[in-house]
Enzyme design. Structure first.
Site, mmCIF file in Angstrom:
data_model
loop_
_atom_site.group_PDB
_atom_site.id
_atom_site.type_symbol
_atom_site.label_atom_id
_atom_site.label_comp_id
_atom_site.label_asym_id
_atom_site.label_seq_id
_atom_site.Cartn_x
_atom_site.Cartn_y
_atom_site.Cartn_z
ATOM 1 N N ASP A 38 0.832 -1.200 0.000
ATOM 2 C CA ASP A 38 0.000 0.000 0.000
ATOM 3 C C ASP A 38 0.868 1.251 0.000
ATOM 4 O OD1 ASP A 38 -1.890 2.114 0.686
ATOM 5 O OD2 ASP A 38 -3.237 0.501 1.280
ATOM 6 N N SER A 86 -7.269 4.488 -1.250
ATOM 7 C CA SER A 86 -7.072 3.035 -1.188
ATOM 8 C C SER A 86 -8.364 2.283 -1.422
ATOM 9 C CB SER A 86 -6.494 2.628 0.170
ATOM 10 O OG SER A 86 -5.215 3.155 0.330
ATOM 11 N N ASP A 137 -9.911 -1.999 7.331
ATOM 12 C CA ASP A 137 -9.462 -0.871 6.509
ATOM 13 C C ASP A 137 -9.780 -1.148 5.033
ATOM 14 O OD1 ASP A 137 -7.698 1.568 7.432
ATOM 15 O OD2 ASP A 137 -7.097 1.105 5.392
ATOM 16 N N ASP A 284 2.241 2.997 3.138
ATOM 17 C CA ASP A 284 1.363 4.143 2.882
ATOM 18 C C ASP A 284 1.380 5.150 4.030
ATOM 19 O OD1 ASP A 284 -1.045 5.495 1.618
ATOM 20 O OD2 ASP A 284 -1.966 4.781 3.472
ATOM 21 N N HIS A 288 2.374 9.113 3.967
ATOM 22 C CA HIS A 288 1.536 10.233 4.436
ATOM 23 C C HIS A 288 2.298 11.104 5.429
ATOM 24 C CE1 HIS A 288 -2.426 9.433 2.696
ATOM 25 N NE2 HIS A 288 -2.277 8.148 2.958
ATOM 26 N N HIS A 430 -1.826 10.822 -1.306
ATOM 27 C CA HIS A 430 -1.431 9.937 -2.399
ATOM 28 C C HIS A 430 -1.066 10.784 -3.615
ATOM 29 C CE1 HIS A 430 -4.462 6.873 -0.552
ATOM 30 N NE2 HIS A 430 -3.471 7.163 0.249
HETATM 31 ZN ZN LIG Z 1 -3.555 2.707 -0.228
#
Ligand SMILES: [Zn+2]
Ligand SMILES: *[C@@H]1O[C@H](CO)[C@@H](O)[C@H](O)[C@H]1NC(C)=O
Ligand SMILES: *[C@@H]1O[C@H](CO)[C@@H](O)[C@H](O)[C@H]1NC(C)=O
Ligand SMILES: *[C@@H]1O[C@H](CO)[C@@H](O)[C@H](O)[C@H]1NC(C)=O
Ligand SMILES: *[C@@H]1O[C@H](CO)[C@@H](O)[C@H](O)[C@H]1NC(C)=O
Ligand SMILES: *[C@@H]1O[C@H](CO)[C@@H](O)[C@H](O)[C@H]1NC(C)=O
Ligand SMILES: *[C@@H]1O[C@H](CO)[C@@H](O)[C@H](O)[C@H]1NC(C)=O
Ligand SMILES: *[C@@H]1O[C@H](CO)[C@@H](O)[C@H](O)[C@H]1NC(C)=O
Ligand SMILES: *[C@@H]1O[C@H](CO)[C@@H](O)[C@H](O)[C@H]1NC(C)=O
Ligand SMILES: *[C@@H]1O[C@H](CO)[C@@H](O)[C@H](O)[C@H]1NC(C)=O
Length: 493
Positions: A38, A86, A137, A284, A288, A430
């Site tokens: 991810d 995502s 998630d 991921d 971030h 992203h």
């Molecule tokens: Zn993601």
């Protein structure tokens, strides 16, 4: 890699596998393993490779395990934006349709659409999901659930345990995210209703449950597993590798080992193999947070899980196909380091910005300027980040940071390390760049199919092509699956 070299590479591989291709046997027993990194872009992997070379004193090019298996790229835009989240990316990877950001297994008109978890379950595969974030998630969710919004995690948890038109989809589930399984009236719980799903499944006898490191160890590397198994080892995320105490939390590799062993045992007398989705979830999160020190360790852990899965595939008597893809890139990482020493700040860091920001929030003398300054210098910047040449401006920058206002402590601290290592980020979100596809099989037949540029995954594809490719090798019809799940409750209205 230059396009021309890349095309030559694929053409050479295709010729090799055309010459060696076994006849097509659609109903052969096969294991299908999908790994999802991810938020890992190509530069995220480059960074981890360079860091790995420096920290271990390796000679260049010091490839990571994934590097040899690059076969193509995916375009990731969603139905609502050039920049996917995502949820929409996962919906594309699991259902084969682009949808809006936040969609979990529903189309742009909010109609539920079948996913590969459901399709393979119906085909008789045993289904496993292993992650390092909350199991409710977005990325894990799209393989078993349907929800108009990724934020309806109470609902997604209910679907996971079996409140679903097809009954329970996954047979083995491991990761974090206990919080959506018990009520917000109990410590650490988040459910808005009063249900305790963990108690319910135990009382109902519908799942076996492992809820901590000791119970994980009792799974005995996968040799002592009764399916279906729900393993939840953290209320929310499993801590980053850089912060993790592995006597408290299992590593990704340990979870993968349990899953591979248990799924192999469960399918040994079956005509069908297993489908396992493994997510390196928190690459991921490090993106971030613009946290390069956390990112490299998450990425290397993922790469080592890839190696573990490859070794499993090569030793398996069952035809096994392993594909690794990313849902999108996170952070817009660019690499500007020129020499090994530039990476020393990444090596020096002992914790993530996320962890250190919790230490700051735990500090009780925040109103005493002298004590707070001393704490920031000695505990956070020196001990936590291993940085000694900080400036007064940097100390002030940290001290003046406010919670709930970007950049927060997490990002400001991570930036002290990343900026010293000459790693720049363009975003806390992203980005829209294409991501890599990596694949391997122990079977020429499946390798040939995955390297097909049209129906396989070699070359440049849309992210919706993965389930279409699986449809081709397994022979399910996703529209039939959609028919079967269309009445699922997917909204809170
Ligand atoms: Zn993601
Ligand atoms: C989004 O989906 C709708 C409905 O399927 C479609 O009409 C529209 O063209 C799509 N938009 C994009 C940007 O893909
Ligand atoms: C629990 O959720 C209910 C329903 O949303 C809400 O009214 C309540 O304030 C929440 N309680 C806590 C402790 O967060
Ligand atoms: C447990 O069983 C009860 C009674 O049949 C049922 O209402 C509930 O939905 C079940 N819960 C779960 C999580 O399976
Ligand atoms: C196997 O699991 C059971 C609980 O399900 C546990 O009591 C037992 O100790 C475990 N065995 C091993 C070898 O860990
Ligand atoms: C890791 O957790 C174990 C078990 O709780 C504890 O004894 C140990 O001190 C912890 N290690 C660190 C470095 O915090
Ligand atoms: C912050 O304090 C809580 C409660 O005392 C503790 O559990 C946690 O480990 C602390 N976290 C850090 C990063 O110091
Ligand atoms: C790394 O830490 C050492 C002390 O352990 C320190 O001497 C050195 O200056 C640090 N390097 C960088 C680049 O921060
Ligand atoms: C990150 O570091 C650079 C270089 O020191 C600085 O210019 C920038 O303001 C920092 N950003 C944040 C969010 O702290
Ligand atoms: C601290 O050392 C790093 C090298 O690790 C260097 O890039 C940076 O400019 C130095 N910062 C200051 C404020 O001297």
């Amino acid at each position: 890699m230059k396009i021309s070299n890349f095309a030559t590479y694929i053409a050479t591989l295709s010729m090799f596998f055309t010459a060696n291709a076994a006849p097509v046997e659609p109903n052969k027993k096969q294991n299908i393993i999908l790994m999802v990194s991810d938020g890992m872009g190509v530069a995220t992997l480059d960074l981890a490779r360079q860091y790995n070379a420096v920290v271990n004193g390796l000679e260049l090019p010091s490839l990571l395990n994934l590097d040899d298996y690059l076969i193509g790229s995916l375009r990731t835009r969603s139905n609502s934006s050039f920049i996917t989240d995502s949820a929409a990316a996962g919906t594309a990877l699991a259902c084969g349709k682009k949808s809006y950001n936040k969609a979990i297994g529903v189309d742009p008109d909010r109609n539920p659409i079948g996913n590969v978890g459901e399709a393979l379950k119906i085909e008789g595969y045993t289904v496993g999901i292993v992650v390092t974030t909350k199991i409710t998630d977005a990325t894990p969710g799209v393989f078993y659930a349907h929800s108009d919004s990724r934020s309806y995690e109470d609902l997604i948890a209910e679907q996971l345990v079996g409140e679903h038109p097809l009954g329970r989809i996954p047979d083995l589930v491991m990761g974090g995210g206990r919080t959506y399984f018990y009520p917000n009236t109990s410590e650490g719980g988040s459910r808005a209703d009063s249900r305790n799903l963990i108690e319910e499944i135990q009382n109902n006898g519908t799942w076996s449950y492992a809820g901590n490191r000791q119970e994980f160890d009792e799974l005995d590397g996968g040799n002592n597993v009764t399916l279906p198994l729900l393993g939840l080892f953290a209320d929310k995320d499993i801590p980053y590798k850089i912060d993790r105490n592995e006597s408290v939390y299992p590593s990704l590799n340990e979870q993968v080992q349990v899953a591979l062993t248990a799924l192999t045992e469960a399918t040994k007398d079956s005509e069908k193999g297993f489908f396992l989705m493994i997510e390196g979830s928190r690459i991921d999160h490090a993106g971030h947070a613009n946290d390069a020190a956390a990112s490299v360790r998450e990425t290397i852990e993922y790469d080592s899980a890839w190696k573990e899965v490859l070794d499993f595939a090569d030793a398996s008597e069952v035809e096994t196909l392993v594909v690794s893809i990313s849902d999108h890139e996170t952070g817009g990482i660019s690499l500007n380091a020129e020499k090994a020493e530039d990476y020393q700040p990444l090596i020096n860091a002992t914790h993530s910005g996320e962890y250190l920001s919790k230490e700051i929030n735990n500090f009780s003398d925040i109103d005493d300027d002298a004590l707070f300054t001393k704490f920031i210098k000695s505990e956070i910047i020196e001990k936590g980040l291993g940085i000694y040449n900080y400036t007064n401006e940097e100390i002030e920058r940290v001290k003046n940071t406010k919670n709930n206002e970007e950049p927060e402590y997490t990002e400001v601290l991570a930036n002290l390390t990343s900026s010293r290592a000459k790693i720049r980020f363009s975003s806390y979100e992203h980005t829209a760049v294409d991501v890599g596809v990596y694949a391997h099989s122990n079977s020429d037949r499946l390798q040939y199919k995955v390297l097909d540029r049209i129906n396989g995954l070699a070359g440049a594809h849309e992210n919706t092509d993965y389930p279409k490719f699986l449809q081709g090798i397994v022979g399910f019809d996703m529209d039939d699956v959609t028919e079967l799940i269309q009445d699922i409750q997917h909204t809170l209205d």
